[in-house]
Design a protein around this motif. Structure first.
Motif, PDB file in Angstrom:
ATOM      1  N   MET A  64      26.893 -25.054   5.862  1.00  0.00           N
ATOM      2  CA  MET A  64      26.355 -23.769   5.074  1.00  0.00           C
ATOM      3  C   MET A  64      25.908 -22.770   6.522  1.00  0.00           C
ATOM      4  O   MET A  64      26.268 -21.983   6.448  1.00  0.00           O
ATOM      5  N   ALA A  65      25.593 -23.583   7.474  1.00  0.00           N
ATOM      6  CA  ALA A  65      25.012 -22.800   8.505  1.00  0.00           C
ATOM      7  C   ALA A  65      26.131 -22.307   9.164  1.00  0.00           C
ATOM      8  O   ALA A  65      26.239 -20.901   9.622  1.00  0.00           O
ATOM      9  N   HIS A  66      27.220 -22.872   9.436  1.00  0.00           N
ATOM     10  CA  HIS A  66      28.685 -22.443   9.999  1.00  0.00           C
ATOM     11  C   HIS A  66      29.208 -21.214   9.044  1.00  0.00           C
ATOM     12  O   HIS A  66      29.470 -20.098   9.611  1.00  0.00           O
TER      13      HIS A  66
ATOM     14  N   ALA B 268      17.437 -19.522   8.301  1.00  0.00           N
ATOM     15  CA  ALA B 268      18.536 -18.667   8.759  1.00  0.00           C
ATOM     16  C   ALA B 268      17.495 -17.560   9.243  1.00  0.00           C
ATOM     17  O   ALA B 268      17.093 -16.846   8.374  1.00  0.00           O
ATOM     18  N   LYS B 269      18.127 -16.863  10.154  1.00  0.00           N
ATOM     19  CA  LYS B 269      17.331 -15.479  10.847  1.00  0.00           C
ATOM     20  C   LYS B 269      18.558 -14.376  10.326  1.00  0.00           C
ATOM     21  O   LYS B 269      19.639 -14.635  10.830  1.00  0.00           O
TER      22      LYS B 269
ATOM     23  N   LEU C   3      13.965 -11.263   8.314  1.00  0.00           N
ATOM     24  CA  LEU C   3      14.003 -12.035   7.393  1.00  0.00           C
ATOM     25  C   LEU C   3      14.192 -13.541   7.744  1.00  0.00           C
ATOM     26  O   LEU C   3      15.421 -13.852   8.526  1.00  0.00           O
ATOM     27  N   ILE C   4      13.413 -14.339   7.450  1.00  0.00           N
ATOM     28  CA  ILE C   4      13.640 -16.050   7.581  1.00  0.00           C
ATOM     29  C   ILE C   4      14.048 -16.601   6.117  1.00  0.00           C
ATOM     30  O   ILE C   4      13.278 -16.567   5.689  1.00  0.00           O
ATOM     31  N   VAL C   5      15.234 -17.009   6.039  1.00  0.00           N
ATOM     32  CA  VAL C   5      15.652 -17.784   4.876  1.00  0.00           C
ATOM     33  C   VAL C   5      15.646 -19.135   4.805  1.00  0.00           C
ATOM     34  O   VAL C   5      16.299 -19.581   5.945  1.00  0.00           O
ATOM     35  N   VAL C   6      15.242 -19.907   4.013  1.00  0.00           N
ATOM     36  CA  VAL C   6      14.960 -21.317   3.955  1.00  0.00           C
ATOM     37  C   VAL C   6      15.787 -21.898   2.703  1.00  0.00           C
ATOM     38  O   VAL C   6      15.460 -21.512   1.352  1.00  0.00           O
TER      39      VAL C   6
ATOM     40  N   VAL D  37      23.808 -13.927   8.616  1.00  0.00           N
ATOM     41  CA  VAL D  37      22.824 -14.298   9.510  1.00  0.00           C
ATOM     42  C   VAL D  37      23.090 -14.451  11.032  1.00  0.00           C
ATOM     43  O   VAL D  37      24.218 -14.495  11.275  1.00  0.00           O
ATOM     44  N   ALA D  38      22.212 -14.407  11.807  1.00  0.00           N
ATOM     45  CA  ALA D  38      22.489 -14.567  13.239  1.00  0.00           C
ATOM     46  C   ALA D  38      22.189 -15.803  13.772  1.00  0.00           C
ATOM     47  O   ALA D  38      23.326 -16.026  14.667  1.00  0.00           O
ATOM     48  N   CYS D  39      21.584 -16.670  13.347  1.00  0.00           N
ATOM     49  CA  CYS D  39      21.341 -17.950  13.706  1.00  0.00           C
ATOM     50  C   CYS D  39      20.845 -18.750  12.848  1.00  0.00           C
ATOM     51  O   CYS D  39      20.297 -18.334  11.646  1.00  0.00           O
ATOM     52  N   VAL D  40      21.012 -20.138  12.834  1.00  0.00           N
ATOM     53  CA  VAL D  40      20.503 -21.095  11.870  1.00  0.00           C
ATOM     54  C   VAL D  40      19.655 -21.971  12.799  1.00  0.00           C
ATOM     55  O   VAL D  40      20.488 -22.724  13.518  1.00  0.00           O
ATOM     56  N   GLN D  41      18.485 -22.664  12.193  1.00  0.00           N
ATOM     57  CA  GLN D  41      18.140 -23.895  12.552  1.00  0.00           C
ATOM     58  C   GLN D  41      18.054 -24.855  11.454  1.00  0.00           C
ATOM     59  O   GLN D  41      17.794 -24.455  10.480  1.00  0.00           O
TER      60      GLN D  41
END
Length: 110
Positions: A25-27, A64-65, A10-13, A35-39
């Motif tokens: 938020m990413a951290h 976020a993945k 799932l990709i959450v935006v 989540v595993a990673c964030v762009q």
């Protein structure tokens, strides 16, 4: 022979007004293993109606993945920690992705 069911990604935006808020938020999402990673992508120009007015804003997009069974937790976390009154929280499931990447995402959110 038993075949493993493929991981459902799932990709959450969501979007932010500042890079600092997006990074925070990413951290938090990665550190909490939601989540595993964030762009983070700068340079998003949004046009929308808010409280009866047409508005324009420069925003930062965070994607976020994660896996589908984390959707409720991720959504609730974003809503409760987001600086916006009504944050955009949208998710989509990619139809295809590399299997080893899917397994890595799954292992990072356990």
């Amino acid at each position: 022979m038993t075949l493993d069911k493929p991981t459902e990604l799932l990709i959450v935006v969501t979007t932010f007004v500042s890079l600092e808020d997006a990074k925070k938020m990413a951290h938090q999402l990665v550190e909490s293993r939601l989540v595993a990673c964030v762009q983070i992508q700068e340079g998003i120009h949004s046009i929308y109606r808010w409280e009866g007015k047409i508005c324009e804003a420069n925003e930062i997009m965070l994607s976020a993945k994660t896996v589908t069974n984390k959707w409720i937790d991720v959504s609730n976390f974003i809503k409760s920690h987001h600086p916006y009154d009504l944050p955009e929280v949208i998710a989509y499931a990619p139809e295809k992705y590399e299997a080893h990447y899917g397994k890595w995402v799954e292992s990072e959110v356990k």
